[in-house]
Enzyme design. Structure first.
Site, PDB file in Angstrom:
ATOM      1  N   CYS A  55       0.851  -1.203   0.000  1.00 36.57           N
ATOM      2  CA  CYS A  55       0.000   0.000   0.000  1.00 36.57           C
ATOM      3  C   CYS A  55       0.878   1.242   0.000  1.00 36.57           C
ATOM      4  O   CYS A  55       0.752   2.126   0.841  1.00 36.57           O
ATOM      5  CB  CYS A  55      -0.942   0.016   1.201  1.00 36.57           C
ATOM      6  SG  CYS A  55      -1.762  -1.561   1.559  1.00 36.57           S
ATOM      7  N   GLY A 110       6.069   8.157   0.013  1.00 31.98           N
ATOM      8  CA  GLY A 110       6.882   8.844   1.011  1.00 31.98           C
ATOM      9  C   GLY A 110       7.718   7.886   1.835  1.00 31.98           C
ATOM     10  O   GLY A 110       8.927   8.097   2.018  1.00 31.98           O
ATOM     11  N   LYS A 111       7.105   6.829   2.317  1.00 32.97           N
ATOM     12  CA  LYS A 111       7.839   5.863   3.133  1.00 32.97           C
ATOM     13  C   LYS A 111       8.778   5.026   2.274  1.00 32.97           C
ATOM     14  O   LYS A 111       9.853   4.612   2.718  1.00 32.97           O
ATOM     15  CB  LYS A 111       6.854   4.982   3.901  1.00 32.97           C
ATOM     16  CG  LYS A 111       6.022   5.772   4.915  1.00 32.97           C
ATOM     17  CD  LYS A 111       5.052   4.877   5.652  1.00 32.97           C
ATOM     18  CE  LYS A 111       4.238   5.665   6.659  1.00 32.97           C
ATOM     19  NZ  LYS A 111       3.321   6.636   6.022  1.00 32.97           N
ATOM     20  N   ASP A 165      -3.138  -6.001  -5.358  1.00 34.67           N
ATOM     21  CA  ASP A 165      -3.851  -5.993  -4.088  1.00 34.67           C
ATOM     22  C   ASP A 165      -2.974  -6.665  -3.035  1.00 34.67           C
ATOM     23  O   ASP A 165      -2.615  -7.841  -3.176  1.00 34.67           O
ATOM     24  CB  ASP A 165      -5.172  -6.731  -4.268  1.00 34.67           C
ATOM     25  CG  ASP A 165      -5.937  -6.932  -2.977  1.00 34.67           C
ATOM     26  OD1 ASP A 165      -5.541  -6.369  -1.936  1.00 34.67           O
ATOM     27  OD2 ASP A 165      -6.954  -7.660  -3.009  1.00 34.67           O
ATOM     28  N   CYS A 219      -2.862   5.410  10.069  1.00 29.63           N
ATOM     29  CA  CYS A 219      -2.929   6.825  10.483  1.00 29.63           C
ATOM     30  C   CYS A 219      -4.294   7.047  11.124  1.00 29.63           C
ATOM     31  O   CYS A 219      -5.051   7.925  10.725  1.00 29.63           O
ATOM     32  CB  CYS A 219      -2.690   7.760   9.297  1.00 29.63           C
ATOM     33  SG  CYS A 219      -3.733   7.461   7.858  1.00 29.63           S
TER      34      CYS A 219
END
Length: 478
Positions: free
Chosen positions: A284, A289-290, A332, A406
């Site tokens: 995902c 960013g990560k 997925d 988050c």
């Protein structure tokens, strides 16, 4: 972390041609133009669209050249309105006997949001009133509608203290969240619920991640000082700017020296403890960013997985700016057989940054509170478990999986971590921060396995700085 686009359909607040014609009668640099555009975006959110998509639709429909001139003001008004929407709608209901036409009501809400936020006023009150009436007039609304807008706003200014005082008695109008959300936060954090809700009504800071391959926090702070840009250290790789600014004005951004990433989100790559040569899966992964942070910390065989092809393109764009490489796959995370054909090559590390309510980043995405439903949470919990069930077999013995959301809701955080640990006997829970509440709203000390050292690690990495809400749980396979 960027929330996934809303699946609910969006109905425009006005016909595109009508919107374009009304805009032609308003100067693009005027507040009236910005109020009209922001009102359209608010209407779209009320019909189920995510605010960024709603704004983009408004800008596309604007007359050529006008969108660029108004973009900053429109975005600012729309985001302010999302944070004050329930108060504004309560005031409209109080001051108007009969509900106004939809777009009139949305422009009124935007104008009231500007007037409510007196401490951070962007415009003089008389300017807001005048330009709100101009926005309605440009659409050739009836004289009654123009008079209504004028009367409502002037009445509010006259009775401001009494009206806002009365609004405090209504929990939704006071806190600007749906009832179910307020109740869920109260239940989850009985000693901190007010601070949590209040934090979500503030504007998050602009926090940068310094590319460890290119610089250090101390060196980059000196660069900012040389450019007369106020900033402070916010974590091992994090720098918080004193004032937000466009990325094209941030020194080194275009060259990949820094990236925009919340201090709390930066903990993910640090907690994975990656080392050169490791095989890593960022599940995902969009917008990347990560992914970028992991590659800044070590030379990895990294697979960045994303189910949405359009969002996956953003991973490539971010990596190109950073001059880093990863294998981007479309698929997925809950169905590895369709994208993972390397059965004999499990992963040393898996980052499971799963879809969630995004309740921890509501200050950056204030529309989320109006788009989510209480029924979404059980569905998200089931989806998170489906993904975890699929990813755990891909972790090699001795390897680690980091579960991240988050979210501030325990159903997506600590309760999920406990479920996972109980289901998989070969999963050993390691130190991790657990629940990080947004900004100054801190979670009480957690007594679950590995939590104490995890909180200490989070503190040293910047959890005492201004950050969003996240949950982190880390597991090693026996």
């Amino acid at each position: 972390m960027t929330p996934k686009p809303s699946s609910r359909s969006a109905s425009p607040s006005a016909h595109p041609r009508e919107s374009r014609l009304s805009m032609l009668h308003l100067a693009p640099e005027s507040l009236g133009f910005a109020l009209d555009c922001a009102g359209q975006a608010v209407g779209a959110v009320r019909h189920g669209a995510a605010l960024p998509a709603a704004l983009q639709s408004v800008f596309v429909s604007a007359p050529e050249g006008n969108a660029a001139a108004a973009r900053g003001a429109v975005q600012d008004i729309a985001y302010r309105t999302m944070r004050r929407l329930a108060t504004a709608e309560w005031l409209i209901a109080k001051l108007v006997k009969k509900a106004p036409p939809p777009h009139v009501g949305h422009v009124l809400a935007c104008a009231l949001a500007l007037l409510i936020d007196e401490a951070n006023a962007a415009y003089a009150p008389f300017t807001v009133v005048d330009q709100a009436v101009s926005a309605i007039a440009a659409r050739r609304e009836s004289a009654f509608a123009k008079g209504l807008v004028n009367a409502v706003l002037r009445n509010f200014l006259r009775e401001r203290e009494a009206l806002l005082g009365a609004a405090q008695a209504d929990e939704v109008a006071r806190w600007n969240y749906p009832v179910w959300w307020i109740d869920a936060v109260k239940k989850a954090w009985p000693d901190a619920w007010q601070a949590v809700l209040a934090a979500g009504n503030t504007q998050g800071p602009l926090t940068l991640r310094v590319n460890a391959r290119r610089s250090t926090v101390d060196a980059y702070l000196q660069v900012l000082q040389d450019h007369h840009i106020p900033a402070s250290k916010a974590g091992e790789y994090a720098v918080k700017l004193g004032t937000p600014m466009p990325v094209d004005r941030i020194p080194g951004f275009s060259d990949g020296v820094v990236s925009v990433q919340d201090a709390g989100a930066q903990l993910a790559a640090q907690l994975l403890d990656v080392r050169d040569g490791m095989r890593v899966l960022d599940a995902c992964a969009a917008p990347g960013g990560k992914t970028g942070h992991l590659l800044e910390l070590a030379n990895l065989q990294l697979v960045a997985l994303e189910s949405d092809a359009s969002r996956a393109r953003r991973i490539g764009e971010n990596l190109q700016r950073l001059k880093l490489e990863a294998e981007v796959r479309i698929g997925d995370a809950g169905a590895p057989a369709k994208w993972h054909d390397d059965i004999d090559q499990p992963f040393d590390r898996i980052l499971a940054d799963v879809p969630c309510s995004a309740s921890g980043i509501v200050r950056r995405h204030p529309d989320i509170r109006w788009l989510r439903r209480a029924s979404d949470i059980p569905a998200l919990v089931a989806e998170q478990r489906r993904i975890l069930d699929a990813l755990w077999p891909l972790v090699k013995p001795g390897g680690e999986l980091l579960y991240v959301t988050c979210s501030i809701f325990p159903e997506e955080g600590e309760l999920q971590a406990q479920w996972f640990g109980n289901k998989y006997q070969d999963a050993v829970r390691l130190d991790a921060p657990g629940q990080l509440l947004p900004s100054a709203a801190r979670a009480p000390a957690d007594t679950s396995a590995g939590s104490h050292a995890g909180h200490a690690a989070a503190d040293s990495a910047g959890s005492n700085s201004d950050h969003d809400g996240f949950f982190y749980a880390r597991f090693q396979k026996r």
